[in-house]
Design an enzyme around this catalytic site. Structure first.
Site, PDB file in Angstrom:
ATOM      1  N   TYR A  38    -141.399  -6.176  73.714  1.00 42.85           N
ATOM      2  CA  TYR A  38    -142.644  -6.918  73.923  1.00 42.85           C
ATOM      3  C   TYR A  38    -142.290  -8.231  74.603  1.00 42.85           C
ATOM      4  O   TYR A  38    -141.349  -8.907  74.197  1.00 42.85           O
ATOM      5  CB  TYR A  38    -143.336  -7.182  72.593  1.00 42.85           C
ATOM      6  CG  TYR A  38    -144.595  -8.028  72.701  1.00 42.85           C
ATOM      7  CD1 TYR A  38    -144.620  -9.338  72.238  1.00 42.85           C
ATOM      8  CD2 TYR A  38    -145.754  -7.513  73.265  1.00 42.85           C
ATOM      9  CE1 TYR A  38    -145.773 -10.112  72.330  1.00 42.85           C
ATOM     10  CE2 TYR A  38    -146.912  -8.289  73.363  1.00 42.85           C
ATOM     11  CZ  TYR A  38    -146.911  -9.579  72.891  1.00 42.85           C
ATOM     12  OH  TYR A  38    -148.052 -10.356  72.984  1.00 42.85           O
ATOM     13  N   ASP A  98    -135.170 -11.756  78.381  1.00 47.32           N
ATOM     14  CA  ASP A  98    -136.266 -12.394  77.648  1.00 47.32           C
ATOM     15  C   ASP A  98    -135.697 -12.910  76.324  1.00 47.32           C
ATOM     16  O   ASP A  98    -135.595 -12.163  75.354  1.00 47.32           O
ATOM     17  CB  ASP A  98    -137.401 -11.403  77.412  1.00 47.32           C
ATOM     18  CG  ASP A  98    -138.552 -12.062  76.674  1.00 47.32           C
ATOM     19  OD1 ASP A  98    -139.603 -11.406  76.512  1.00 47.32           O
ATOM     20  OD2 ASP A  98    -138.407 -13.226  76.237  1.00 47.32           O
ATOM     21  N   LYS A 156    -140.637 -20.124  71.493  1.00 49.20           N
ATOM     22  CA  LYS A 156    -140.427 -20.234  70.054  1.00 49.20           C
ATOM     23  C   LYS A 156    -139.567 -21.446  69.670  1.00 49.20           C
ATOM     24  O   LYS A 156    -140.062 -22.569  69.672  1.00 49.20           O
ATOM     25  CB  LYS A 156    -139.868 -18.906  69.525  1.00 49.20           C
ATOM     26  CG  LYS A 156    -140.888 -17.745  69.677  1.00 49.20           C
ATOM     27  CD  LYS A 156    -140.388 -16.448  69.093  1.00 49.20           C
ATOM     28  CE  LYS A 156    -141.254 -15.287  69.510  1.00 49.20           C
ATOM     29  NZ  LYS A 156    -142.446 -15.117  68.659  1.00 49.20           N
TER      30      LYS A 156
HETATM   31  P1  KE4 Z   1    -145.956 -15.745  73.079  1.00 45.95           P
HETATM   32  O1  KE4 Z   1    -146.880 -15.591  74.266  1.00 45.95           O
HETATM   33  O2  KE4 Z   1    -146.503 -15.055  71.838  1.00 45.95           O
HETATM   34  O3  KE4 Z   1    -145.560 -17.202  72.827  1.00 45.95           O
HETATM   35  O4  KE4 Z   1    -144.569 -15.040  73.445  1.00 45.95           O
HETATM   36  C1  KE4 Z   1    -144.581 -13.689  73.843  1.00 45.95           C
HETATM   37  C2  KE4 Z   1    -143.212 -13.083  73.570  1.00 45.95           C
HETATM   38  C3  KE4 Z   1    -142.358 -12.893  74.642  1.00 45.95           C
HETATM   39  N1  KE4 Z   1    -141.121 -12.356  74.469  1.00 45.95           N
HETATM   40  C4  KE4 Z   1    -140.683 -12.000  73.236  1.00 45.95           C
HETATM   41  C5  KE4 Z   1    -139.311 -11.405  73.090  1.00 45.95           C
HETATM   42  C6  KE4 Z   1    -141.515 -12.188  72.093  1.00 45.95           C
HETATM   43  O5  KE4 Z   1    -141.064 -11.823  70.866  1.00 45.95           O
HETATM   44  C7  KE4 Z   1    -142.808 -12.746  72.261  1.00 45.95           C
HETATM   45  C8  KE4 Z   1    -143.770 -12.955  71.101  1.00 45.95           C
HETATM   46  N2  KE4 Z   1    -143.347 -12.405  69.838  1.00 45.95           N
HETATM   47  C9  KE4 Z   1    -144.400 -12.073  68.904  1.00 45.95           C
HETATM   48  C10 KE4 Z   1    -143.722 -11.610  67.615  1.00 45.95           C
HETATM   49  N3  KE4 Z   1    -143.220 -10.308  67.734  1.00 45.95           N
HETATM   50  C11 KE4 Z   1    -145.331 -13.208  68.649  1.00 45.95           C
HETATM   51  C12 KE4 Z   1    -146.187 -13.035  67.412  1.00 45.95           C
HETATM   52  C13 KE4 Z   1    -147.606 -12.732  67.782  1.00 45.95           C
HETATM   53  O6  KE4 Z   1    -147.836 -12.017  68.793  1.00 45.95           O
HETATM   54  O7  KE4 Z   1    -148.477 -13.219  67.044  1.00 45.95           O
END
Ligand code: KE4
Length: 424
Positions: free
Chosen positions: A144, A238, A266
């Site tokens: 993801y 990523d 993060k």
């Molecule tokens: P955000 O747009 O949520 O800040 O980041 C996206 C993203 C991009 N790349 C990786 C490897 C990620 O894990 C994420 C976001 N992770 C999720 C948790 N699995 C965020 C939690 C959520 O979607 O509420």
């Protein structure tokens, strides 16, 4: 454990917000029940609106490697906030945080800040397409990278692994530009590169997967990823979840990777909205205002997020022993989980790298996303609520990673195992 106030708050929120949440995973659809509304955090612990205390393994999905409400981080944010919240102009803290990123990732020459991991990966993909003049992107099932249209794509059928949308609202014309392969399948990647390498702008991957639950890359898969260079394909690591977590230099340092671009988020924001994409000058200088690849953002590089991120990275840099500490604590939790589940005769796999881990309820090993999907979701649901009702907040989905922080202690691990023993 009773949560009447959270139940009332959830009912109210659902009148005004889709699903009552700002991000789907928080609605507990995968595990059922009412999500506790969390109103306070300190160290490894959070409190819900009913006053219940939980040992937290979600840690806001990764940013809080220092624990909740770290005093120095909070103080630095308060100090900056006194001077104003945002200017939409250059601020000294941006270059200071960019230099901290470059100390963690020595191969990086230029860093651009954005507000979320989604923006970071979306922008890195646009940059890779602009730099190479090619249009296809490769990603992996179970990885993801945020919710940009071209990334909400599943593997289609057929040898070409053409993407098909995995969300309503994504035109199939967008999805077709994303080729989807199996993570840890080096031969499929090599075959695609031989067949279509010249058409591919970039390969985007999680260097250690957190979003299928934790999946650990095999050496041959990492090798195959780096062979993409021979076809002029850019490699985008990523590191939104792994950056500054698996080492100060993230998975790139820990696994000795050589990506052309990295995305961060993060921990980079220390709990406030900040993310970034970064790489060597010859690629990054294609980005506006220097080059033709456009990307912008009202609150990009905002002083509060820069302050929280800089405080966090400086504390990590000052305490390199934190990574050994997290490795030891993670190993203790993993060993305890394995012993307990084995003693209870429950089929399981525990995948861990450093301070991120997942328990799968399936006969191990869990190496691919297909393996991960064998997990017994019914058992996970009982595992989750058994822990939650005993004051341990595990991630409410089996396809997520649990996170430790430097605020977690040995006795917290012992308490977790005791709660799980009772729950089982
Ligand atoms: P955000 O747009 O949520 O800040 O980041 C996206 C993203 C991009 N790349 C990786 C490897 C990620 O894990 C994420 C976001 N992770 C999720 C948790 N699995 C965020 C939690 C959520 O979607 O509420």
């Amino acid at each position: 454990m009773e949560r009447p106030i959270s139940q009332r708050l959830f009912a109210e929120a659902q009148k005004h917000i889709p699903g009552g949440v700002s991000s789907p995973v928080r609605a507990f659809k995968a595990v059922g029940g009412t999500p506790p509304f969390l109103v306070r955090g300190e160290g490894a612990y959070v409190w819900d609106a009913d006053g219940n205390r939980y040992l937290d393994y979600v840690m806001s999905w990764g940013p809080l490697i220092l624990g909740h409400a770290h005093p120095e981080v909070v103080r630095r944010v308060q100090e900056v906030a006194q001077e104003g919240l945002t200017f939409g102009a250059p601020h000294p803290l941006e270059a200071q945080l960019a230099q901290a990123v470059k100390r963690a990732y020595p191969q990086v020459e230029l860093v651009r800040f954005v507000n979320s991991g989604t923006e970071a990966t979306m922008s890195a993909i646009r940059l890779a397409r602009g730099y190479t003049g090619r249009k296809y992107l490769v990603k992996f099932r179970g990885n993801y990278h945020g919710h940009a249209d071209g990334l909400l794509v599943e593997a289609g059928s057929g040898a070409l692994t053409l993407g098909v949308p995995s969300s309503a609202g994504v035109p199939e014309e967008y999805a077709r530009l994303t080729l989807v392969l199996e993570y840890n399948d080096p031969e499929a990647l090599r075959a695609l590169l031989r067949e279509r390498g010249e058409e591919i702008a970039a390969i985007l991957f999680e260097p250690v997967v957190g979003n299928a639950g934790v999946l650990v890359p095999t050496p041959d898969f990492l090798q195959a990823l780096h062979e993409a260079r021979a076809y002029g394909v850019l490699l985008i690591a990523d590191e939104v979840m792994t950056g500054f977590r698996l080492a100060f230099g993230g998975a790139t340092e820990r696994l000795g990777l050589k990506p052309d671009l990295i995305t961060l988020g993060k921990i980079l924001g220390g709990g406030l909205p900040a993310a970034a994409y970064a790489g060597r000058r010859e690629i990054m200088e294609k980005v506006a205002p220097l080059g033709p690849v456009y990307q912008a953002g009202t609150l990009s590089g905002n002083p509060l997020a820069m302050a929280a991120g800089l405080a966090t990275l400086e504390i990590l840099e000052r305490n390199p022993g934190y990574y050994a500490y997290l490795e030891g604590l993670g190993a203790a939790l993993e060993a305890g989980l394995r012993q307990l589940l084995s003693r209870k005769g429950i089929p399981h796999a525990v995948n861990r790298v450093g301070s991120m881990l997942t328990v799968f309820f399936a006969e191990g090993p869990v190496v691919t996303f297909q393996d991960a999907k064998r997990t017994d979701l019914g058992l996970f649901r009982r595992f989750f609520h058994g822990l939650l009702d005993r004051g341990v907040y595990w991630p409410p989905s089996n396809f997520e990673a649990a996170f430790l922080s430097v605020a977690h202690r040995e006795e917290d691990v012992a308490k977790t195992l005791e709660a799980l023993d009772q729950a089982l």
